[in-house]
Design a protein around this motif. Structure first.
Motif, PDB file in Angstrom:
ATOM      1  N   GLN A 108       0.836  -1.197   0.000  1.00  0.00           N
ATOM      2  CA  GLN A 108       0.000   0.000   0.000  1.00  0.00           C
ATOM      3  C   GLN A 108       0.874   1.251   0.000  1.00  0.00           C
ATOM      4  O   GLN A 108       2.009   1.244   0.476  1.00  0.00           O
ATOM      5  CB  GLN A 108      -0.913   0.012   1.230  1.00  0.00           C
ATOM      6  N   MET A 109       0.325   2.352  -0.519  1.00  0.00           N
ATOM      7  CA  MET A 109       1.035   3.616  -0.487  1.00  0.00           C
ATOM      8  C   MET A 109       1.228   4.069   0.953  1.00  0.00           C
ATOM      9  O   MET A 109       0.377   3.818   1.829  1.00  0.00           O
ATOM     10  CB  MET A 109       0.267   4.688  -1.271  1.00  0.00           C
ATOM     11  N   ALA A 110       2.322   4.776   1.197  1.00  0.00           N
ATOM     12  CA  ALA A 110       2.634   5.214   2.563  1.00  0.00           C
ATOM     13  C   ALA A 110       1.550   6.110   3.134  1.00  0.00           C
ATOM     14  O   ALA A 110       1.321   6.112   4.346  1.00  0.00           O
ATOM     15  CB  ALA A 110       3.973   5.924   2.581  1.00  0.00           C
ATOM     16  N   ALA A 111       0.866   6.862   2.293  1.00  0.00           N
ATOM     17  CA  ALA A 111      -0.159   7.788   2.777  1.00  0.00           C
ATOM     18  C   ALA A 111      -1.316   7.068   3.451  1.00  0.00           C
ATOM     19  O   ALA A 111      -2.032   7.662   4.269  1.00  0.00           O
ATOM     20  CB  ALA A 111      -0.681   8.646   1.621  1.00  0.00           C
ATOM     21  N   THR A 112      -1.502   5.785   3.154  1.00  0.00           N
ATOM     22  CA  THR A 112      -2.596   5.036   3.780  1.00  0.00           C
ATOM     23  C   THR A 112      -2.268   4.632   5.210  1.00  0.00           C
ATOM     24  O   THR A 112      -3.173   4.321   5.995  1.00  0.00           O
ATOM     25  CB  THR A 112      -2.903   3.762   2.981  1.00  0.00           C
ATOM     26  N   ARG A 113      -0.988   4.583   5.545  1.00  0.00           N
ATOM     27  CA  ARG A 113      -0.496   4.131   6.851  1.00  0.00           C
ATOM     28  C   ARG A 113      -0.919   2.690   7.145  1.00  0.00           C
ATOM     29  O   ARG A 113      -1.019   2.287   8.300  1.00  0.00           O
ATOM     30  CB  ARG A 113      -0.936   5.079   7.974  1.00  0.00           C
ATOM     31  N   VAL A 114      -1.159   1.939   6.110  1.00  0.00           N
ATOM     32  CA  VAL A 114      -1.442   0.503   6.252  1.00  0.00           C
ATOM     33  C   VAL A 114      -0.123  -0.228   6.023  1.00  0.00           C
ATOM     34  O   VAL A 114       0.324  -0.402   4.886  1.00  0.00           O
ATOM     35  CB  VAL A 114      -2.511   0.029   5.249  1.00  0.00           C
ATOM     36  N   TYR A 115       0.527  -0.611   7.100  1.00  0.00           N
ATOM     37  CA  TYR A 115       1.846  -1.217   7.029  1.00  0.00           C
ATOM     38  C   TYR A 115       1.754  -2.704   7.366  1.00  0.00           C
ATOM     39  O   TYR A 115       1.319  -3.080   8.457  1.00  0.00           O
ATOM     40  CB  TYR A 115       2.803  -0.531   8.002  1.00  0.00           C
ATOM     41  N   LEU A 116       2.201  -3.552   6.453  1.00  0.00           N
ATOM     42  CA  LEU A 116       2.131  -4.990   6.655  1.00  0.00           C
ATOM     43  C   LEU A 116       3.423  -5.556   7.246  1.00  0.00           C
ATOM     44  O   LEU A 116       3.405  -6.642   7.831  1.00  0.00           O
ATOM     45  CB  LEU A 116       1.814  -5.699   5.336  1.00  0.00           C
ATOM     46  N   ASN A 117       4.522  -4.853   7.076  1.00  0.00           N
ATOM     47  CA  ASN A 117       5.814  -5.381   7.489  1.00  0.00           C
ATOM     48  C   ASN A 117       6.256  -4.798   8.832  1.00  0.00           C
ATOM     49  O   ASN A 117       6.076  -3.607   9.097  1.00  0.00           O
ATOM     50  CB  ASN A 117       6.876  -5.073   6.433  1.00  0.00           C
ATOM     51  N   GLU A 118       6.870  -5.646   9.633  1.00  0.00           N
ATOM     52  CA  GLU A 118       7.318  -5.217  10.954  1.00  0.00           C
ATOM     53  C   GLU A 118       8.389  -4.137  10.863  1.00  0.00           C
ATOM     54  O   GLU A 118       8.425  -3.211  11.667  1.00  0.00           O
ATOM     55  CB  GLU A 118       7.859  -6.427  11.739  1.00  0.00           C
ATOM     56  N   HIS A 119       9.291  -4.253   9.851  1.00  0.00           N
ATOM     57  CA  HIS A 119      10.344  -3.231   9.744  1.00  0.00           C
ATOM     58  C   HIS A 119       9.740  -1.861   9.423  1.00  0.00           C
ATOM     59  O   HIS A 119      10.262  -0.837   9.852  1.00  0.00           O
ATOM     60  CB  HIS A 119      11.399  -3.620   8.697  1.00  0.00           C
ATOM     61  N   THR A 120       8.629  -1.826   8.695  1.00  0.00           N
ATOM     62  CA  THR A 120       7.964  -0.556   8.409  1.00  0.00           C
ATOM     63  C   THR A 120       7.317   0.005   9.667  1.00  0.00           C
ATOM     64  O   THR A 120       7.433   1.198   9.961  1.00  0.00           O
ATOM     65  CB  THR A 120       6.890  -0.732   7.319  1.00  0.00           C
ATOM     66  N   TYR A 123       9.191   5.237   2.677  1.00  0.00           N
ATOM     67  CA  TYR A 123       8.438   4.264   3.465  1.00  0.00           C
ATOM     68  C   TYR A 123       7.269   4.916   4.209  1.00  0.00           C
ATOM     69  O   TYR A 123       6.273   4.264   4.508  1.00  0.00           O
ATOM     70  CB  TYR A 123       9.357   3.595   4.485  1.00  0.00           C
ATOM     71  N   LEU A 124       7.416   6.217   4.527  1.00  0.00           N
ATOM     72  CA  LEU A 124       6.442   6.909   5.370  1.00  0.00           C
ATOM     73  C   LEU A 124       5.926   8.157   4.671  1.00  0.00           C
ATOM     74  O   LEU A 124       6.477   8.601   3.670  1.00  0.00           O
ATOM     75  CB  LEU A 124       7.094   7.295   6.708  1.00  0.00           C
ATOM     76  N   PHE A 125       4.873   8.729   5.238  1.00  0.00           N
ATOM     77  CA  PHE A 125       4.378  10.010   4.726  1.00  0.00           C
ATOM     78  C   PHE A 125       3.903  10.899   5.873  1.00  0.00           C
ATOM     79  O   PHE A 125       4.526  11.894   6.196  1.00  0.00           O
ATOM     80  CB  PHE A 125       3.261   9.799   3.702  1.00  0.00           C
ATOM     81  N   ALA A 126       2.801  10.505   6.510  1.00  0.00           N
ATOM     82  CA  ALA A 126       2.226  11.353   7.564  1.00  0.00           C
ATOM     83  C   ALA A 126       3.180  11.548   8.732  1.00  0.00           C
ATOM     84  O   ALA A 126       3.125  12.586   9.419  1.00  0.00           O
ATOM     85  CB  ALA A 126       0.916  10.744   8.058  1.00  0.00           C
ATOM     86  N   GLU A 127       4.057  10.581   8.956  1.00  0.00           N
ATOM     87  CA  GLU A 127       4.983  10.673  10.096  1.00  0.00           C
ATOM     88  C   GLU A 127       5.935  11.864   9.967  1.00  0.00           C
ATOM     89  O   GLU A 127       6.421  12.386  10.980  1.00  0.00           O
ATOM     90  CB  GLU A 127       5.799   9.384  10.227  1.00  0.00           C
ATOM     91  N   TRP A 128       6.214  12.283   8.733  1.00  0.00           N
ATOM     92  CA  TRP A 128       7.124  13.420   8.528  1.00  0.00           C
ATOM     93  C   TRP A 128       6.405  14.752   8.688  1.00  0.00           C
ATOM     94  O   TRP A 128       7.028  15.739   9.091  1.00  0.00           O
ATOM     95  CB  TRP A 128       7.737  13.364   7.123  1.00  0.00           C
ATOM     96  N   ARG A 129       5.132  14.769   8.379  1.00  0.00           N
ATOM     97  CA  ARG A 129       4.417  16.037   8.219  1.00  0.00           C
ATOM     98  C   ARG A 129       4.370  16.848   9.514  1.00  0.00           C
ATOM     99  O   ARG A 129       4.017  16.352  10.573  1.00  0.00           O
ATOM    100  CB  ARG A 129       2.997  15.794   7.717  1.00  0.00           C
ATOM    101  N   GLY A 130       4.727  18.118   9.381  1.00  0.00           N
ATOM    102  CA  GLY A 130       4.634  19.055  10.492  1.00  0.00           C
ATOM    103  C   GLY A 130       5.816  19.053  11.433  1.00  0.00           C
ATOM    104  O   GLY A 130       5.888  19.897  12.344  1.00  0.00           O
TER     105      GLY A 130
END
Length: 337
Positions: A52-64, A98-105
């Motif tokens: 899934q795209m990072a913007a969805t924040r649906v992470y399947l992998n533990e490293h993510t 790998y991420l998107f929302a985590e960076w914002r702001g």
């Protein structure tokens, strides 16, 4: 305040870890005690493998999920990036993607390094970081690594010596970073033009009023351009000096310039545009009359990274003493002096 410091180089033989150690030392001297160093070589993220795209924040992998939690827990982010072939390393871009929302702001500081400070890497990576929403420090820090600073093994002989010339710059950046935490800023917030860029324009005006052609030309880069009000164009520092040696001995011998208005905008960490409204007295016209004039001096200034000095790279002076017409935006025009 927790600061995540990311070492962007993952090469087996590198200097990024050495520079990170020095940057962290200075950060702690500046009062940032809670520092989490994320060495991407140790984080060892595989090439982006989330379905899934990072913007969805649906992470399947533990490293993510682990990487997301680590970035999310930080109040601010410092990225330390080399320059490879005029760009930033793939491993660092992979970690960002790998991420998107985590960076914002989050307030962010970018530190680049290379033979000339890694400017191309800095400017390209800054675009990426602003897009994902990092509130990036407008100046950043560019570390110049001299060739003789390297050992025969490809590492720095003494990284503390290499970083020391930038210690004050780094401390100031960390103070700005701390101030930005909790501030009402967004990635699109306007940023202040550095004092050094403003001073580059002031040097032009000071030299003009001193009728000093050498100082006038010295405000420009060696290959700087300048076009005067008569459309005489000088394409090198030497030509700018020659043009003004004639002018200051002739029609501008009694001229004095006063700045009546200023506008400036930061274009990148190392470039800005300045506009200086001016009035002048003592300018001798073609008929010999000495008149008061007005106009605008437009300058593009750039930071010389090895020296840290801001210089004019292009300038054009416009005289609109006799210009008077209706403003197309409907504003009341100012009558000419």
């Amino acid at each position: 305040m927790r600061v995540l410091v990311i070492t962007g180089s993952t090469r087996p033989v590198r200097v990024g870890d050495q520079l990170t150690e020095q940057v962290v030392r200075i950060a702690k001297e500046a009062g940032l005690d809670d520092v989490d160093v994320a060495d991407l070589r140790d984080v060892a993220l595989p090439l982006l493998d989330e379905p899934q795209m990072a913007a969805t924040r649906v992470y399947l992998n533990e490293h993510t999920r682990a990487w997301s939690a680590r970035v999310n827990s930080a109040d601010a982010v410092v990225l330390i990036s080399p320059q490879y072939n005029f760009g930033y390393p793939a491993g660092l871009k992979n970690a960002i993607d790998y991420l998107f929302a985590e960076w914002r702001g989050k307030p962010g500081l970018l530190v680049s390094y290379g033979a000339r400070g890694g400017i191309q890497s800095y400017d390209q990576l800054a675009q990426v970081l602003r897009f994902v929403g990092l509130v990036l420090d407008p100046l950043g820090v560019q570390l110049v690594l001299p060739r003789d600073a390297y050992s025969e093994h490809g590492t720095l002989i003494d990284p503390a010596v290499v970083v020391e010339p930038y210690a004050d710059e780094l401390r100031a950046a960390f103070v700005r970073l701390a101030d930005a935490v909790g501030a009402d800023a967004t990635p699109d917030s306007p940023v202040a033009v550095p004092a050094g860029a403003i001073e580059a324009g002031d040097r032009v005006v000071t030299a003009f009023n001193a009728h000093d052609p050498v100082a006038f030309a010295d405000a420009f880069a060696g290959d700087g351009w300048f076009t005067d009000v008569l459309r005489h164009r000088a394409a090198t520092n030497a030509e700018i000096e020659e043009l003004h040696r004639f002018a200051f001995a002739g029609p501008l011998a009694q001229a004095s310039l006063e700045v009546t208005g200023r506008r400036s905008r930061l274009l990148s960490s190392t470039a800005a545009v300045l506009e200086l409204d001016w009035t002048s007295t003592g300018h001798a016209g073609a008929d010999g009359d000495v008149a008061q004039r007005r106009g605008v001096l437009a300058l593009v200034v750039s930071k010389n990274v090895p020296s840290g000095r801001w210089e004019v790279v292009s300038g054009i002076n416009n005289d609109y003493t006799h210009a008077y017409s209706a403003d197309p935006l409907g504003r009341a025009p100012e009558r000419p002096v």
